[in-house]
Scaffold this active site. Structure first.
Site, mmCIF file in Angstrom:
data_model
loop_
_atom_site.group_PDB
_atom_site.id
_atom_site.type_symbol
_atom_site.label_atom_id
_atom_site.label_comp_id
_atom_site.label_asym_id
_atom_site.label_seq_id
_atom_site.Cartn_x
_atom_site.Cartn_y
_atom_site.Cartn_z
ATOM 1 N N CYS A 172 0.836 -1.201 0.000
ATOM 2 C CA CYS A 172 0.000 0.000 0.000
ATOM 3 C C CYS A 172 0.872 1.253 0.000
ATOM 4 O O CYS A 172 1.401 1.650 1.046
ATOM 5 C CB CYS A 172 -0.928 -0.019 1.214
ATOM 6 S SG CYS A 172 -1.942 1.456 1.350
ATOM 7 N N CYS B 33 -0.424 4.101 2.189
ATOM 8 C CA CYS B 33 -0.188 3.899 3.632
ATOM 9 C C CYS B 33 1.287 4.090 3.985
ATOM 10 O O CYS B 33 1.619 4.703 4.995
ATOM 11 C CB CYS B 33 -0.556 2.482 4.080
ATOM 12 S SG CYS B 33 -2.022 1.791 3.349
ATOM 13 N N ASP B 34 2.181 3.536 3.178
ATOM 14 C CA ASP B 34 3.581 3.422 3.591
ATOM 15 C C ASP B 34 4.565 4.237 2.755
ATOM 16 O O ASP B 34 5.739 4.327 3.121
ATOM 17 C CB ASP B 34 4.008 1.940 3.541
ATOM 18 C CG ASP B 34 3.157 1.091 4.482
ATOM 19 O OD1 ASP B 34 2.750 1.608 5.538
ATOM 20 O OD2 ASP B 34 2.901 -0.083 4.173
#
Ligand code: NAP
Length: 307
Positions: A134, A137-138
């Site tokens: 992701c 997200c990261d």
């Protein structure tokens, strides 16, 4: 069989738990079948910096624990089992878990989707330590760094385009010599000066002990291998909706996602859906939570009309 529940929610990610909060506050006394691995994809995430309300960010598992506590505060009930099968041809609907047969007047499906992984031992070992599925997200943790994106579909292109804004260099590794992604996304990625493509290559191993330091690729045509240094690797080879238990019970599309109409409705009257199990596009915790709220309102209206 126990007496019929007003509402059973299947799934305990942001969609299912938000549905639980709203349904409990709305007096539906909901039962959440949370699954053996409760909490959804956020349980496998580290820092979550984009969920509103947490200015310093929050760890994925902690966020899920907080949302669950909020649902419990209003007496949402939970079962920590997986659903084995459903029978939506009966009314009330029948839901079998590993040890129980339950019945419900309405159901919200919120079982989410799981990122597909390559299945390499080194990939599993370094998940959360440079291996991610992701970018939103990261990606932030790889600001100014070199990363690889694996895959040739729309998701891989979106991930690469997103990461190109943060990272020094993004290398897309695809197993064939042609991308599967829609042309517009291919062109978007190809227009980025810091994105390279490596064709006909599979990842043989992710390198590193405690964090990702490199990747080993094998050319599928020549068999030659090459290694190079990277700081992170994003696996973008697709998501799989968790709908195996729904086959034959409800309309699913070719990829197995629940077919949706009028925001939260499914092909079965009285069965509603929320979150990634019906959404391959947005796939965010916050959109799933919003969908959980909407599905509850629609389930409530359905119950009202039943009276
Ligand atoms: P996808 O279209 O199934 O593409 C998966 C990609 O990963 C393919 O290029 C595939 O290679 C590759 N792949 C699969 N297994 C692999 C493996 N074991 N090793 C290496 N490579 C592997 O999946 P997706 O990109 O996640 O898209 C899923 C759906 O969501 C699609 O319908 C897509 O249109 C939609 N979507 C849309 C958007 C959008 O912005 N409109 C964004 C994301 C997703 P091959 O090509 O060789 O099969």
């Amino acid at each position: 069989m126990e007496k019929s529940e007003k509402l059973i929610i299947i799934g305990s990610g942001p969609a299912g738990l938000t549905a639980g909060i709203y349904a409990a506050r709305g007096g539906l006394n909901p039962l959440v079948i949370a699954g053996r691995e409760a909490g959804g994809q956020l349980i496998q995430t580290t820092d979550v910096d984009d969920f509103p309300g947490f200015p310093e960010g929050i760890q994925g598992p902690e966020l899920m624990s907080k949302i669950r506590k909020q649902a419990e505060r209003f007496n949402t009930r939970f079962i920590s089992e997986d659903v084995v099968s459903v029978d939506f041809s009966k009314k009330p609907f029948e839901i079998k878990t590993e040890t129980q047969v339950l019945s419900a007047q309405t159901v919200i499906l919120a079982t989410g989707a799981s990122a597909m992984w390559l299945g390499l031992e080194s990939e599993t070992k370094l998940r959360g330590k440079g291996v991610s599925a992701c970018a939103v997200c990261d990606g932030f943790f790889f600001k100014g760094k070199n990363v690889v994106v694996v895959g040739g579909g729309d998701t891989a292109m979106r991930e690469a385009a997103y990461l190109s804004k943060l990272c020094k260099k993004v290398t897309v590794v695809h197993r064939r010599d042609q991308l599967r992604a829609q042309l517009a996304l291919q062109e978007l990625v190809k227009s980025k000066p810091n994105v390279d493509l490596i064709w006909n290559s599979q990842v043989e191993a992710v390198l590193g002990q405690d964090k990702v330091t490199g990747v080993k690729l094998k050319n599928t045509q020549t068999g030659e291998t090459q290694e190079f240094q990277i700081d992170g690797i994003f696996i973008a080879i697709g998501h799989k909706p968790n709908t195996t238990f729904l086959k034959g019970q409800i309309n699913l599309d070719q990829k197995g996602y629940v077919v949706i109409h009028d925001e939260t409705k499914t092909s079965v009257d009285g069965v509603f859906v929320a979150g990634d199990v019906a959404d391959y596009h947005y796939r965010q915790a916050v959109t799933a939570a919003g969908a959980g709220c909407k599905a509850t309102f629609d389930a409530e209206e359905y119950l009202e009309n039943m009276k």
